[in-house]
Design an enzyme around this catalytic site. Sequence first.
Site, PDB file in Angstrom:
ATOM      1  N   LYS A  35      73.696  59.102  26.114  1.00  0.00           N
ATOM      2  CA  LYS A  35      72.781  59.593  27.456  1.00  0.00           C
ATOM      3  C   LYS A  35      71.085  59.497  26.912  1.00  0.00           C
ATOM      4  O   LYS A  35      70.999  58.459  26.441  1.00  0.00           O
ATOM      5  CB  LYS A  35      72.990  61.096  27.897  1.00  0.00           C
ATOM      6  CG  LYS A  35      74.661  61.213  27.942  1.00  0.00           C
ATOM      7  CD  LYS A  35      75.158  62.491  28.598  1.00  0.00           C
ATOM      8  CE  LYS A  35      76.496  62.533  28.749  1.00  0.00           C
ATOM      9  NZ  LYS A  35      77.019  63.583  29.575  1.00  0.00           N
ATOM     10  N   HIS A 121      79.543  56.976  36.060  1.00  0.00           N
ATOM     11  CA  HIS A 121      79.182  58.083  35.404  1.00  0.00           C
ATOM     12  C   HIS A 121      78.824  59.105  36.456  1.00  0.00           C
ATOM     13  O   HIS A 121      78.037  59.050  37.160  1.00  0.00           O
ATOM     14  CB  HIS A 121      78.483  58.123  34.245  1.00  0.00           C
ATOM     15  CG  HIS A 121      78.374  59.380  33.457  1.00  0.00           C
ATOM     16  ND1 HIS A 121      77.953  60.344  33.713  1.00  0.00           N
ATOM     17  CD2 HIS A 121      79.010  59.608  32.070  1.00  0.00           C
ATOM     18  CE1 HIS A 121      78.101  61.739  32.952  1.00  0.00           C
ATOM     19  NE2 HIS A 121      78.915  60.882  31.905  1.00  0.00           N
ATOM     20  N   GLY A 199      79.703  68.262  29.178  1.00  0.00           N
ATOM     21  CA  GLY A 199      78.738  69.315  28.758  1.00  0.00           C
ATOM     22  C   GLY A 199      78.787  70.600  28.918  1.00  0.00           C
ATOM     23  O   GLY A 199      78.003  71.320  28.703  1.00  0.00           O
TER      24      GLY A 199
HETATM   25  P1  PGA Z   1      80.258  65.669  27.000  1.00  0.00           P
HETATM   26  O1  PGA Z   1      80.057  64.075  27.708  1.00  0.00           O
HETATM   27  O2  PGA Z   1      81.188  64.892  25.913  1.00  0.00           O
HETATM   28  O3  PGA Z   1      78.997  65.842  26.446  1.00  0.00           O
HETATM   29  O4  PGA Z   1      80.860  66.399  27.713  1.00  0.00           O
HETATM   30  C1  PGA Z   1      80.985  63.220  28.028  1.00  0.00           C
HETATM   31  C2  PGA Z   1      80.170  62.077  29.222  1.00  0.00           C
HETATM   32  O5  PGA Z   1      79.361  62.564  30.014  1.00  0.00           O
HETATM   33  O6  PGA Z   1      80.530  60.988  28.925  1.00  0.00           O
END
Ligand code: PGA
Length: 276
Positions: A35, A121, A199
């Site tokens: 990200k 996404h 997240g």
């Molecule tokens: P996360 O994100 O592992 O931080 O939950 C996964 C993603 O958004 O691809």
Amino acid sequence: MSNEQLTINNNSTIPEGSYIGGGLMRKKIVAGNWKMNKSFFEAEELISDIAEELETIDLNDTEVVVCPPFVYLEMATDIASDSNIRVGAQNVNDHDSGAFTGEISAPMLKSLEVDYSIIGHSERRKYFSEDYAFLRRKVDAVLNHDIQPIFCCGEILPEREAGKHFEIVRNQLEESLFHLPAEKFLRVVIAYEPVWAIGTGVNATPGQAQEMHAFIRRMVAEKYNFNVAEETSILYGGSCNAKNARELFACPDVDGGLIGGASLKSDEFIQIVKSL
Ligand code: PGA
């Protein structure tokens, strides 16, 4: 498992149970979605550490992918070229070139030897209003330049609570992927990412993940055929970490993970790779 027969669109029939969790030919993948995180030097350190640690691991057929921000892709592909790492972008434009200020195209990614691009996404669907048709064009754009899409799908919490999660995922796949002929679809990696798990620290249970992954594989079998479904890698994403990866990856239709927060530390990311 029932003995019911599933009719697929090439007029052949296969026993329903035989393609769920067959796991015969598809690739296992752990992909890190960084990200909008890390300075250049932090990013360089992270990918170098991952590369170094991977040298000590027998990966078998597992593919390890990192998806850094665009501005670090050249550095990442340089380091990756001497390692087992493959590099992906987090986004791509649907045009090859032109007056689209600030955008990055598939041919540009290809010229840096980028192998994958995340498409669809939930953060891009939500914050950048990316719709089904736009995502369909992005999928076409990357496949035209031999880049593999990691296509994300998944429902938000109210949709799951209303029991609509299968319908939502079905629409996402039908509207943005199922226009592809089988030979192109075979280049697609699917990532099921329930938005409520991203997240949040609340991952889908292995049961929830397996149920949706089996549903997706069944849809692919119905649209294409048994072999295409068997060869399609379906990754789980959403609060997957070193603690829960093993039980999620043990599900027969979970072929790896798309990892956000837990991909930002080399130790934890490597633990996840080792869990597959
Ligand atoms: P996360 O994100 O592992 O931080 O939950 C996964 C993603 O958004 O691809």
